[in-house]
Design an enzyme around this catalytic site. Structure first.
Site, PDB file in Angstrom:
ATOM      1  N   LYS A  70       1.007  -1.225   0.083  1.00  0.00           N
ATOM      2  CA  LYS A  70      -0.092   0.176   0.120  1.00  0.00           C
ATOM      3  C   LYS A  70       0.963   1.280   0.076  1.00  0.00           C
ATOM      4  O   LYS A  70       1.812   1.450   0.745  1.00  0.00           O
ATOM      5  CB  LYS A  70      -0.942   0.007   1.203  1.00  0.00           C
ATOM      6  N   LYS A  83       4.384  14.307  -8.666  1.00  0.00           N
ATOM      7  CA  LYS A  83       3.418  13.398  -7.833  1.00  0.00           C
ATOM      8  C   LYS A  83       4.405  12.456  -7.253  1.00  0.00           C
ATOM      9  O   LYS A  83       5.293  11.709  -7.823  1.00  0.00           O
ATOM     10  CB  LYS A  83       2.349  12.504  -8.592  1.00  0.00           C
TER      11      LYS A  83
END
Length: 156
Positions: A70, A83
């Site tokens: 994750k 990003k």
């Protein structure tokens, strides 16, 4: 141990159009499509902005010792088209990495072309230094190529 690998891909599309994929939740969707040989499932929680998370489940056996991880979006700079994500659970963290950061930069070359720069930056505990060999920029290079192909197709 600290390391970094990167890839650059030139795209004959304006940076603003490339950012429409990389700066939004379209990127995780493209990840599942473009990397279907590696990625079994992608789940995003949030709007793709800072704090959003993405869980990636891999096809079994693709990355030795990693079945899922994750990551969290830690930086989304729409003005500079940057990003960054950092792993927060599973994956590389389970193999002794203390940092696994991916940075995407969409660099404007001129009004009609840009560069997709993908960088993996990592820190690894000394006792797990052998695991540095599993770091690869290849999936992000393949993702950039898929974005390029999609953008050129929609441009035509």
């Amino acid at each position: 141990m600290h390391g970094q690998v990167s890839n650059e891909l030139e795209v004959d599309v304006p940076a603003s159009k490339v950012w429409e994929i990389y700066g939004t939740t379209k990127l995780p969707q493209l990840t599942q499509e473009a990397l279907k040989d590696f990625v079994e499932k992608v789940e995003i929680v949030g709007d793709g902005g800072v704090g959003s998370t993405v869980k990636i489940v891999f096809v079994p056996g693709v990355i030795p010792g990693i079945t899922w991880y994750k990551k969290k979006y830690t930086k989304v700079d729409n003005e500079n088209r940057v990003k960054e994500t950092e792993d927060v659970e599973g994956g590389y963290l389970d193999l002794g990495f203390t940092l696994y950061r991916v940075r995407f930069e969409i660099i404007e070359k001129d009004k009609d072309s840009s560069i997709i720069k993908s960088t993996v930056e990592y820190d690894l505990k000394d006792e797990a230094a052998a695991n540095a060999s599993i770091i690869s920029i290849a999936p992000y290079a393949k993702l950039a190529q898929a974005a390029k192909e999609q953008l050129i197709k929609t441009k035509a």
